[in-house]
Design a protein around this motif. Structure first.
Motif, PDB file in Angstrom:
ATOM      1  N   UNK A  63       0.829  -1.209   0.000  1.00  0.00           N
ATOM      2  CA  UNK A  63       0.000   0.000   0.000  1.00  0.00           C
ATOM      3  C   UNK A  63       0.864   1.260   0.000  1.00  0.00           C
ATOM      4  N   UNK A  64       1.994   1.206   0.690  1.00  0.00           N
ATOM      5  CA  UNK A  64       2.918   2.348   0.666  1.00  0.00           C
ATOM      6  C   UNK A  64       3.315   2.648  -0.778  1.00  0.00           C
ATOM      7  N   UNK A  65       3.718   1.623  -1.514  1.00  0.00           N
ATOM      8  CA  UNK A  65       4.118   1.821  -2.906  1.00  0.00           C
ATOM      9  C   UNK A  65       2.987   2.315  -3.784  1.00  0.00           C
ATOM     10  N   UNK A  66       1.774   1.879  -3.483  1.00  0.00           N
ATOM     11  CA  UNK A  66       0.619   2.296  -4.276  1.00  0.00           C
ATOM     12  C   UNK A  66       0.269   3.754  -4.002  1.00  0.00           C
ATOM     13  N   UNK A  67       0.313   4.175  -2.728  1.00  0.00           N
ATOM     14  CA  UNK A  67      -0.126   5.516  -2.362  1.00  0.00           C
ATOM     15  C   UNK A  67       0.998   6.548  -2.283  1.00  0.00           C
ATOM     16  N   UNK A  68       2.240   6.146  -2.493  1.00  0.00           N
ATOM     17  CA  UNK A  68       3.345   7.110  -2.493  1.00  0.00           C
ATOM     18  C   UNK A  68       3.157   8.214  -3.538  1.00  0.00           C
ATOM     19  N   UNK A  69       2.615   7.913  -4.727  1.00  0.00           N
ATOM     20  CA  UNK A  69       2.399   9.000  -5.688  1.00  0.00           C
ATOM     21  C   UNK A  69       1.399  10.060  -5.213  1.00  0.00           C
ATOM     22  N   UNK A  70       0.524   9.712  -4.294  1.00  0.00           N
ATOM     23  CA  UNK A  70      -0.441  10.675  -3.777  1.00  0.00           C
ATOM     24  C   UNK A  70       0.280  11.682  -2.892  1.00  0.00           C
ATOM     25  N   UNK A  71       1.072  11.177  -1.958  1.00  0.00           N
ATOM     26  CA  UNK A  71       1.866  12.023  -1.065  1.00  0.00           C
ATOM     27  C   UNK A  71       2.876  11.108  -0.382  1.00  0.00           C
ATOM     28  N   UNK A  72       4.119  11.188  -0.795  1.00  0.00           N
ATOM     29  CA  UNK A  72       5.152  10.269  -0.300  1.00  0.00           C
ATOM     30  C   UNK A  72       5.355  10.380   1.211  1.00  0.00           C
ATOM     31  N   UNK A  73       5.432  11.605   1.726  1.00  0.00           N
ATOM     32  CA  UNK A  73       5.635  11.777   3.174  1.00  0.00           C
ATOM     33  C   UNK A  73       4.482  11.189   3.970  1.00  0.00           C
ATOM     34  N   UNK A  74       3.271  11.469   3.534  1.00  0.00           N
ATOM     35  CA  UNK A  74       2.100  10.926   4.237  1.00  0.00           C
ATOM     36  C   UNK A  74       2.088   9.402   4.144  1.00  0.00           C
ATOM     37  N   UNK A  75       2.485   8.852   2.999  1.00  0.00           N
ATOM     38  CA  UNK A  75       2.529   7.399   2.835  1.00  0.00           C
ATOM     39  C   UNK A  75       3.546   6.770   3.781  1.00  0.00           C
ATOM     40  N   UNK A  76       4.680   7.423   3.945  1.00  0.00           N
ATOM     41  CA  UNK A  76       5.689   6.936   4.895  1.00  0.00           C
ATOM     42  C   UNK A  76       5.120   6.979   6.305  1.00  0.00           C
TER      43      UNK A  76
END
Length: 165
Positions: A63-76
């Protein structure tokens, strides 16, 4: 390696494939947890913790890899917070009889739901459902990911445009 695929050896992992695998791991995690907790309590031994926690951790990484394009910091942040919640769950820490991991998991659902709301490659109502942090609200997005994955074209657009945030 480009932003739209992850290459491992000779395999190409598209965003849709990663989404479906994350959904499948989520379903396996929940099914195993239900079995260990309600259907055959105490008979699975260590597996009633290792399998659900391991599957959910793997799903979180995908899910991190999927949602990183939305907002990388928030995904982390969502990933780190989610893994911490899993650590609490695996430790079965219940001070004063309160399941701290379940309370923390509700906040995890809020954080992940906010990413889903901003993702252009999933329907917005899935993010809203996830933010409800109830079984149905959490299950709907994961079942969507399992069966339909993500909109590849919109994921690639967001990965190219939004991955720099």
């Amino acid at each position: 390696m480009t932003t739209d695929v992850m290459v491992e050896g000779n395999r190409v992992w598209t965003a849709r494939m990663r989404a479906r695998i994350a959904g499948a791991l989520y379903v396996l995690s929940v099914a195993t947890a239900i079995m260990g907790e309600f259907v055959i309590p105490g008979r699975m031994g260590l597996a009633d913790v290792v399998i659900p926690v391991g599957c959910y951790a793997a799903a979180m990484l995908l899910l991190f890899g999927i949602f990183a394009p939305v907002n990388r910091r928030a995904s982390i942040g969502v990933l780190v917070f989610g893994l911490a919640c899993l650590g609490l769950q695996a430790a079965r820490w219940h001070p004063g009889g309160m399941n701290v991991a379940m309370v923390a998991h509700a906040f995890y659902c809020l954080l992940l739901g906010s990413l889903m709301l901003r993702a252009r490659f999933l329907p917005r109502w899935l993010g809203a459902a996830m933010m409800l942090a109830v079984v149905i609200g959490e299950a709907l997005p994961m079942l969507w990911l399992l069966t339909l994955g993500v909109n590849e074209r919109r994921w690639m657009e967001q990965a190219e445009a939004g991955g720099r945030r």
